[in-house]
Design an enzyme around this catalytic site. Sequence first.
Site, PDB file in Angstrom:
ATOM      1  N   ARG A  92      -2.020 -11.507  -4.912  1.00 15.88           N
ATOM      2  CA  ARG A  92      -3.240 -10.171  -4.522  1.00 15.88           C
ATOM      3  C   ARG A  92      -2.605  -9.758  -6.388  1.00 15.88           C
ATOM      4  O   ARG A  92      -1.332 -10.004  -6.774  1.00 15.88           O
ATOM      5  CB  ARG A  92      -2.394  -9.206  -4.085  1.00 15.88           C
ATOM      6  CG  ARG A  92      -3.247  -9.385  -2.782  1.00 15.88           C
ATOM      7  CD  ARG A  92      -3.031  -7.717  -2.140  1.00 15.88           C
ATOM      8  NE  ARG A  92      -3.084  -7.175  -2.004  1.00 15.88           N
ATOM      9  CZ  ARG A  92      -2.801  -6.025  -1.520  1.00 15.88           C
ATOM     10  NH1 ARG A  92      -1.985  -5.555  -0.441  1.00 15.88           N
ATOM     11  NH2 ARG A  92      -3.295  -4.218  -1.837  1.00 15.88           N
ATOM     12  N   ASP A 152      -9.411   2.050   2.655  1.00 20.57           N
ATOM     13  CA  ASP A 152      -8.988   1.111   3.645  1.00 20.57           C
ATOM     14  C   ASP A 152      -9.336   1.221   4.891  1.00 20.57           C
ATOM     15  O   ASP A 152      -9.023   0.647   6.142  1.00 20.57           O
ATOM     16  CB  ASP A 152      -7.385   1.570   3.794  1.00 20.57           C
ATOM     17  CG  ASP A 152      -6.758   1.724   2.803  1.00 20.57           C
ATOM     18  OD1 ASP A 152      -6.747   0.681   1.726  1.00 20.57           O
ATOM     19  OD2 ASP A 152      -5.358   2.370   2.274  1.00 20.57           O
ATOM     20  N   LYS A 173       1.066   6.464   5.423  1.00 22.82           N
ATOM     21  CA  LYS A 173       2.231   5.275   4.168  1.00 22.82           C
ATOM     22  C   LYS A 173       2.078   6.053   3.070  1.00 22.82           C
ATOM     23  O   LYS A 173       3.361   5.779   2.721  1.00 22.82           O
ATOM     24  CB  LYS A 173       1.075   3.837   4.749  1.00 22.82           C
ATOM     25  CG  LYS A 173       1.371   2.491   4.058  1.00 22.82           C
ATOM     26  CD  LYS A 173       1.359   1.307   5.300  1.00 22.82           C
ATOM     27  CE  LYS A 173      -0.349   1.072   4.350  1.00 22.82           C
ATOM     28  NZ  LYS A 173      -0.425   0.850   3.196  1.00 22.82           N
ATOM     29  N   ARG A 191     -11.756  -8.264   3.110  1.00 17.88           N
ATOM     30  CA  ARG A 191     -11.452  -7.657   4.004  1.00 17.88           C
ATOM     31  C   ARG A 191     -12.722  -7.485   4.357  1.00 17.88           C
ATOM     32  O   ARG A 191     -13.786  -7.197   5.654  1.00 17.88           O
ATOM     33  CB  ARG A 191     -11.454  -5.934   4.310  1.00 17.88           C
ATOM     34  CG  ARG A 191     -10.338  -5.728   4.733  1.00 17.88           C
ATOM     35  CD  ARG A 191      -9.076  -5.003   4.792  1.00 17.88           C
ATOM     36  NE  ARG A 191      -7.830  -4.334   4.340  1.00 17.88           N
ATOM     37  CZ  ARG A 191      -7.434  -4.014   4.533  1.00 17.88           C
ATOM     38  NH1 ARG A 191      -7.491  -2.291   3.788  1.00 17.88           N
ATOM     39  NH2 ARG A 191      -6.000  -3.684   5.458  1.00 17.88           N
ATOM     40  N   GLN A 250      -3.008   3.491  -7.238  1.00 12.71           N
ATOM     41  CA  GLN A 250      -1.399   1.978  -6.776  1.00 12.71           C
ATOM     42  C   GLN A 250      -1.316   2.462  -8.752  1.00 12.71           C
ATOM     43  O   GLN A 250      -0.734   2.230  -8.917  1.00 12.71           O
ATOM     44  CB  GLN A 250      -1.468   1.337  -6.458  1.00 12.71           C
ATOM     45  CG  GLN A 250      -2.084   1.365  -4.769  1.00 12.71           C
ATOM     46  CD  GLN A 250      -1.885  -0.217  -4.357  1.00 12.71           C
ATOM     47  OE1 GLN A 250      -1.942  -1.191  -4.379  1.00 12.71           O
ATOM     48  NE2 GLN A 250      -1.350  -0.208  -2.773  1.00 12.71           N
ATOM     49  N   SER A 309      -8.142   3.171  -8.880  1.00 13.98           N
ATOM     50  CA  SER A 309      -6.629   2.481  -7.861  1.00 13.98           C
ATOM     51  C   SER A 309      -5.835   3.102  -8.273  1.00 13.98           C
ATOM     52  O   SER A 309      -4.913   3.917  -8.599  1.00 13.98           O
ATOM     53  CB  SER A 309      -6.066   1.530  -8.226  1.00 13.98           C
ATOM     54  OG  SER A 309      -4.494   1.161  -7.562  1.00 13.98           O
TER      55      SER A 309
HETATM   56  C1  S3P Z   1      -2.833   3.165  -1.731  1.00 17.12           C
HETATM   57  C2  S3P Z   1      -3.767   3.591  -2.389  1.00 17.12           C
HETATM   58  C3  S3P Z   1      -5.007   1.800  -1.770  1.00 17.12           C
HETATM   59  C4  S3P Z   1      -4.862   2.054  -0.862  1.00 17.12           C
HETATM   60  C5  S3P Z   1      -3.420   1.555  -0.178  1.00 17.12           C
HETATM   61  C6  S3P Z   1      -2.665   2.572  -0.463  1.00 17.12           C
HETATM   62  C7  S3P Z   1      -1.650   4.121  -2.211  1.00 17.12           C
HETATM   63  O1  S3P Z   1      -5.153   1.025  -3.140  1.00 17.12           O
HETATM   64  O2  S3P Z   1      -5.231   0.718  -0.889  1.00 17.12           O
HETATM   65  O3  S3P Z   1      -3.603   1.209   0.708  1.00 17.12           O
HETATM   66  O4  S3P Z   1      -0.836   4.740  -1.594  1.00 17.12           O
HETATM   67  O5  S3P Z   1      -1.708   4.549  -3.489  1.00 17.12           O
HETATM   68  P1  S3P Z   1      -5.844   0.919  -4.212  1.00 17.12           P
HETATM   69  O6  S3P Z   1      -4.920   2.124  -4.982  1.00 17.12           O
HETATM   70  O7  S3P Z   1      -5.023  -0.627  -4.220  1.00 17.12           O
HETATM   71  O8  S3P Z   1      -7.449   1.193  -4.325  1.00 17.12           O
END
Ligand code: S3P
Length: 462
Positions: A143, A339, A44, A370, A189, A187
Site C-alpha cells: 500500500r 470503508d 478501530k 476492493r 490517515q 485521507s
Molecule cells: C481511517 C481512515 C480511512 C479508512 C481507514 C481508517 C482512519 O483511510 O479507510 O479504515 O482511522 O483515519 P484513509 O485515510 O486512507 O482514507
Amino acid sequence: MTETAPARVGDTLTEEKRAPDGAAGLTARPAGPLRGVATAPGDKSISHRALILGALARGVTDIEGLLEGDDVRRTAGAMRAFGARVERLGEGRWRIEGAGEFVEPDDIIDCGNAGTGARLIMGAAAAFPLTATFTGDASLRGRPMGRVLRPLGLMGAAWMGRQLDRLPLSLRGGGLRGIDYRLPVPSAQVKSAILLAGLGAEGETRIVEPVLTRDHTERMLRAFGAEVLVEDGDDGRAISLRGGQSLTAAPVRVPGDPSSAAFPLVAALITPGSAVTVTNVLLNPLRFGLFETLKEMGADLTIANIRDAGGESIGDITARHSPLRGVVVPEGRAASMIDEYPILAVAAAHAEGPTVMRGLGELRVKESDRIALMAAGLAACGVQVEEESEGLVVVGTARGNHEVAGGATASTHGDHRIAMSFLVLGLAARAPISVDEPGMIATSFPGFTRLMASLGARIDPL
Ligand code: S3P
C-alpha cells in the site's frame, strides 16, 4: 488486579483464527430471520488514536471499549516499543502510561495489516529524534506510503526504503518544521499523521482538506489538552495547531464502530423477517454516509437513545428487513463511508435497479483492491455488476422477485471487509456463499461469527 497484556504483539490468535476460521474458509448459508440485540466492537479509528495519544501524553490514560482486533493490538505493541507502559486491565480496558515522548525502539515495528496504525505511528514518531523501521504484512507492504512520507519529508523527516513509497522503510525524525499543506487525497490517515508530527514541530502546522474526512484526531487532541483550530472556508476546512504543545492524559471511552455495525445491520435489511439492533454505535457525521445512503434506498433504520460519549455522539441503530431500491450515491459522500462500499454493494445486490457508486479510486488501495474483488465476487454470485476504473455499478436482483443466486466462493485477498461482506450476502442468497482467508476478519471484528450466530445467522467452517 491487573491482567498481563497479551504476551507479544502479533500473537493474538483470536477466535476467527483458531476455531472456525483456522479452516481454509467460512460458508454462510441462507437461514431464517435475524433477530436480537448486539454491541458493535470498539471503533478501530478511535482505538488506534487512543493508544497513540495515550503514549504521547504525560500521565495515565485509561481506555474503555478498546477494539481488541489484531490491527489495534499491533499499535499497542508499537506504543510499548516507543517507550510507553501499556497494560490490559480486562476486556476492552487498557491503561497507557506515556512519558510525553517516544524513545528509539530496539526492534522493527510490525504494523501487521493496519494502514491506520502504520501511517499515524510514522507521523507521531517523526516528531522525535529517533530512527524507526516499519513493516507490515504483504497487503500493507503493497500500500502507498508516499502520501504520508511526502509531507513528513517537507517537515524535515528523512526515510530510506527498498522502494520509494512502500514498507519496509526506516524513518528518521526530529528537528521538524511546521508546514502549510493541502491534502491531495481525502485521507484522515494522512491528515492525522501530519497533525501528530506537527505537535513536535517548530511553528504552526496547517492542513487544508478540500473534502472533509473523519475528525477523530482533532477531537481527541483537544480532549488531551491541545489547541487545534478548525476553520471552514471556500476551499475546504483548515486545521491548524502550534508545535511544541504537550498532551495531558485523559480517559477515553471508545464507541462502537459504525463500519463494523454495518455488517449485522445490512444483514437484517436483506434477510426477510429480520429486526436487529446494534447498540452504542458512533454517530459522527463524518462516518455516517452508509446509513444516509441506505435510508435513501428505502431502508427501515431507526436510531434511539442518542447520547454523548466522551465528545462523540452515539446511539442504538435498529434495522428491519426492507425492500431496497437502487440509488446514485453522491461522490462527495465517499469519504464519510469509504470503508462501507463493500457492504453497500451487498445491499445494492438486493435492491431494485442499479446502484451507482463512483469517485472510489481510493478503494483500489485499501487492504485489497476492493472494486475488483467486489465486482468479481458479485459476478460469481450471479449479480450483474459493472466495474469502472473508479467505480462500481451493481444492478440489484429485486426486480421481478429474483434473488441473489450465491453458490460461489469469493476471493478476499485477506481483506476483512470483503470477507464479512460476502458472508452477509450468503445469509440471504439462494445457495451458500463461501469466503477464503477469513482469519483476517479478526483485524477489525473479533467475534464476528459468534455475534452473527447470536442473531440467528449460519456461518460455519468450509
Ligand atoms: C481511517 C481512515 C480511512 C479508512 C481507514 C481508517 C482512519 O483511510 O479507510 O479504515 O482511522 O483515519 P484513509 O485515510 O486512507 O482514507
